[in-house]
Design a protein around this motif. Structure first.
Motif, PDB file in Angstrom:
ATOM      1  N   ALA A  64      -0.722  -8.325   1.930  1.00 21.43           N
ATOM      2  CA  ALA A  64       0.434  -7.889   2.718  1.00 21.43           C
ATOM      3  C   ALA A  64       1.243  -6.888   1.896  1.00 21.43           C
ATOM      4  CB  ALA A  64       1.306  -9.075   3.096  1.00 21.43           C
ATOM      5  N   PRO A  65       1.852  -5.873   2.511  1.00 17.62           N
ATOM      6  CA  PRO A  65       2.638  -4.887   1.768  1.00 17.62           C
ATOM      7  C   PRO A  65       3.902  -5.494   1.171  1.00 17.62           C
ATOM      8  CG  PRO A  65       2.897  -4.555   4.122  1.00 17.62           C
ATOM      9  CD  PRO A  65       1.810  -5.576   3.955  1.00 17.62           C
ATOM     10  N   ALA A  66       4.427  -4.831   0.148  1.00 16.47           N
ATOM     11  CA  ALA A  66       5.634  -5.318  -0.527  1.00 16.47           C
ATOM     12  C   ALA A  66       6.861  -5.228   0.373  1.00 16.47           C
ATOM     13  CB  ALA A  66       5.868  -4.529  -1.812  1.00 16.47           C
ATOM     14  N   ALA A  67       6.857  -4.297   1.324  1.00 17.71           N
ATOM     15  CA  ALA A  67       7.987  -4.119   2.233  1.00 17.71           C
ATOM     16  C   ALA A  67       7.481  -3.593   3.567  1.00 17.71           C
ATOM     17  CB  ALA A  67       9.001  -3.141   1.631  1.00 17.71           C
ATOM     18  N   PRO A  68       8.213  -3.836   4.655  1.00 16.61           N
ATOM     19  CA  PRO A  68       7.807  -3.294   5.965  1.00 16.61           C
ATOM     20  C   PRO A  68       7.682  -1.776   5.920  1.00 16.61           C
ATOM     21  CG  PRO A  68       9.548  -4.921   6.212  1.00 16.61           C
ATOM     22  CD  PRO A  68       9.432  -4.655   4.742  1.00 16.61           C
ATOM     23  N   ASP A  69       6.731  -1.263   6.652  1.00 20.28           N
ATOM     24  CA  ASP A  69       6.491   0.184   6.731  1.00 20.28           C
ATOM     25  C   ASP A  69       6.152   0.784   5.371  1.00 20.28           C
ATOM     26  OD1 ASP A  69       7.106   0.180   9.492  1.00 20.28           O
ATOM     27  OD2 ASP A  69       9.246   0.284   9.019  1.00 20.28           O
ATOM     28  N   SER A  70       5.614  -0.021   4.471  1.00 23.64           N
ATOM     29  CA  SER A  70       5.221   0.454   3.144  1.00 23.64           C
ATOM     30  C   SER A  70       3.743   0.190   2.938  1.00 23.64           C
ATOM     31  CB  SER A  70       6.028  -0.266   2.058  1.00 23.64           C
ATOM     32  OG  SER A  70       5.514   0.042   0.767  1.00 23.64           O
ATOM     33  N   SER A  71       3.101   1.053   2.150  1.00 22.79           N
ATOM     34  CA  SER A  71       1.688   0.853   1.806  1.00 22.79           C
ATOM     35  C   SER A  71       1.537   0.400   0.355  1.00 22.79           C
ATOM     36  CB  SER A  71       0.898   2.149   2.027  1.00 22.79           C
ATOM     37  OG  SER A  71       1.393   3.178   1.178  1.00 22.79           O
ATOM     38  N   ALA A  72       2.667   0.086  -0.293  1.00 23.66           N
ATOM     39  CA  ALA A  72       2.640  -0.370  -1.688  1.00 23.66           C
ATOM     40  C   ALA A  72       2.382  -1.870  -1.738  1.00 23.66           C
ATOM     41  CB  ALA A  72       3.956  -0.043  -2.373  1.00 23.66           C
ATOM     42  N   ALA A  73       1.484  -2.281  -2.615  1.00 26.40           N
ATOM     43  CA  ALA A  73       1.155  -3.698  -2.753  1.00 26.40           C
ATOM     44  C   ALA A  73       2.175  -4.417  -3.621  1.00 26.40           C
ATOM     45  CB  ALA A  73      -0.233  -3.848  -3.360  1.00 26.40           C
ATOM     46  N   GLU A  74       2.286  -5.713  -3.418  1.00 27.09           N
ATOM     47  CA  GLU A  74       3.144  -6.541  -4.249  1.00 27.09           C
ATOM     48  C   GLU A  74       2.498  -6.735  -5.623  1.00 27.09           C
ATOM     49  OE1 GLU A  74       3.646 -10.163  -2.155  1.00 27.09           O
ATOM     50  OE2 GLU A  74       5.220  -9.375  -0.832  1.00 27.09           O
ATOM     51  N   PRO A  75       3.262  -7.146  -6.638  1.00 24.70           N
ATOM     52  CA  PRO A  75       2.664  -7.508  -7.929  1.00 24.70           C
ATOM     53  C   PRO A  75       1.675  -8.658  -7.729  1.00 24.70           C
ATOM     54  CG  PRO A  75       5.043  -7.293  -8.123  1.00 24.70           C
ATOM     55  CD  PRO A  75       4.732  -7.247  -6.658  1.00 24.70           C
ATOM     56  N   PRO A  76       0.785  -8.877  -8.676  1.00 20.43           N
ATOM     57  CA  PRO A  76      -0.214  -9.937  -8.500  1.00 20.43           C
ATOM     58  C   PRO A  76       0.418 -11.316  -8.327  1.00 20.43           C
ATOM     59  CG  PRO A  76      -0.203  -9.129 -10.767  1.00 20.43           C
ATOM     60  CD  PRO A  76       0.616  -8.182  -9.967  1.00 20.43           C
TER      61      PRO A  76
END
Length: 302
Positions: free
Chosen positions: A251-263
């Motif tokens: 799941a992305p780190a934030a809505p409308d974002s393509s950045a992944a969360e930290p492990p």
């Protein structure tokens, strides 16, 4: 020089596991794959350069595995190169093999060569068949994953392949990739230090491009080849480099974002050697890691 089969019915917490051992007769296995009905398994032989199919044995009943079939030894689509990837389509319509050069081959389940593909990878790293048997893919030295659509008749007989789409966006070679259980997502990991998740549920036949949904970074361990496996439910991504193992949310780190969360978790020295393969079980509760330290470890998803 052996292939070992462990019973998945055993409790993973037990120290002793029932095992069937298959000797390779002065050769080495480079890849193994199960048939859809789990009654047979195929093995790629290094020196002979062929694929042989064995009928499963039983450790509890002390029944050894038996040789059932050898693929066409005269076809030789991979020349003298080792077969390093092997997969059997869940539909049973074809078998895929890959060698380290730029060759991908599709075979009938009876061992006849159906198709030889030569993707523009310069050097192959990985190949796979989607769980729904509709795609075959390959990645290598170039920064893309190439996917072909596999066409079969209504009776399930192989007809041919056609180029479907490329998964682009990495800046360096793609070491490995993995399909989700519904075949709608593909996770990739690259030499550039990033991993990505793509949506491939698109109308590629109408020139619709796949979409990159997520991009993250993983901990690189020198020049080791990284491995990746997305869980069948598409919720988690496991990445390994060297002996380090990391687990990420898909799941992305934030809505409308393509950045992944930290492990979610990082296990350094998960193995004493290089991790060479990752795989999830169908219910996405456990995943497995295999290493050059000659061990296979089972990990429970948190």
């Amino acid at each position: 020089r052996t292939v070992r089969l462990w019973s998945a019915a055993d409790d993973f917490k037990e120290k002793q596991h029932r095992v069937v051992r298959v000797n390779m007769e002065l050769d080495t296995a480079t890849a193994v794959a199960w048939s859809p009905d789990s009654k047979f398994f195929a093995v790629a032989w290094a020196d002979a350069g062929v694929v042989k199919v064995w009928r499963k044995g039983s450790a509890s009943k002390k029944v050894p595995a038996a040789l059932a079939l050898t693929f066409d030894e005269l076809a030789k689509p991979h020349g003298n190169n080792d077969i390093t990837r092997l997969a059997i389509a869940s539909s049973g319509a074809f078998v895929m093999t890959m060698s380290t050069d730029t060759t991908l081959a599709l075979w009938s389940v009876k061992g006849a060569l159906l198709e030889k593909l030569t993707p523009r990878t310069m050097h192959n790293y990985h190949a796979a068949v989607s769980p729904d048997s509709k795609f075959v893919g390959v990645s290598g030295f170039t920064p893309d994953v190439f996917l072909w659509a596999v066409n079969c008749s209504k009776a399930g007989v192989y007809v041919g392949v056609e180029r479907a789409m490329d998964l682009s966006g990495h800046r360096s070679g793609v070491y490995c990739f993995s399909f989700s259980g519904d075949s709608k997502r593909v996770a990739t990991v690259s030499k550039d230090g990033t991993w990505k998740v793509f949506d491939i549920a698109v109308r590629w036949d109408m020139n619709q491009d796949p979409k990159c949904l997520l991009t993250g970074s993983y901990k690189q361990a020198g020049d080791f080849v990284a491995q990746i496996a997305i869980s069948p439910d598409g919720a988690m991504v496991a990445v390994a480099s060297g002996g380090t193992l990391q687990l990420f949310s898909a799941a992305p780190a934030a809505p409308d974002s393509s950045a992944a969360e930290p492990p979610v978790a990082t296990v350094e020295h998960a193995h004493d050697g290089e991790i060479t393969h990752l795989a999830w079980e169908p219910e996405s509760r456990y995943f497995f890691s295999a290493s050059t330290d000659r061990t296979v470890k089972v990990w429970k998803r948190g």
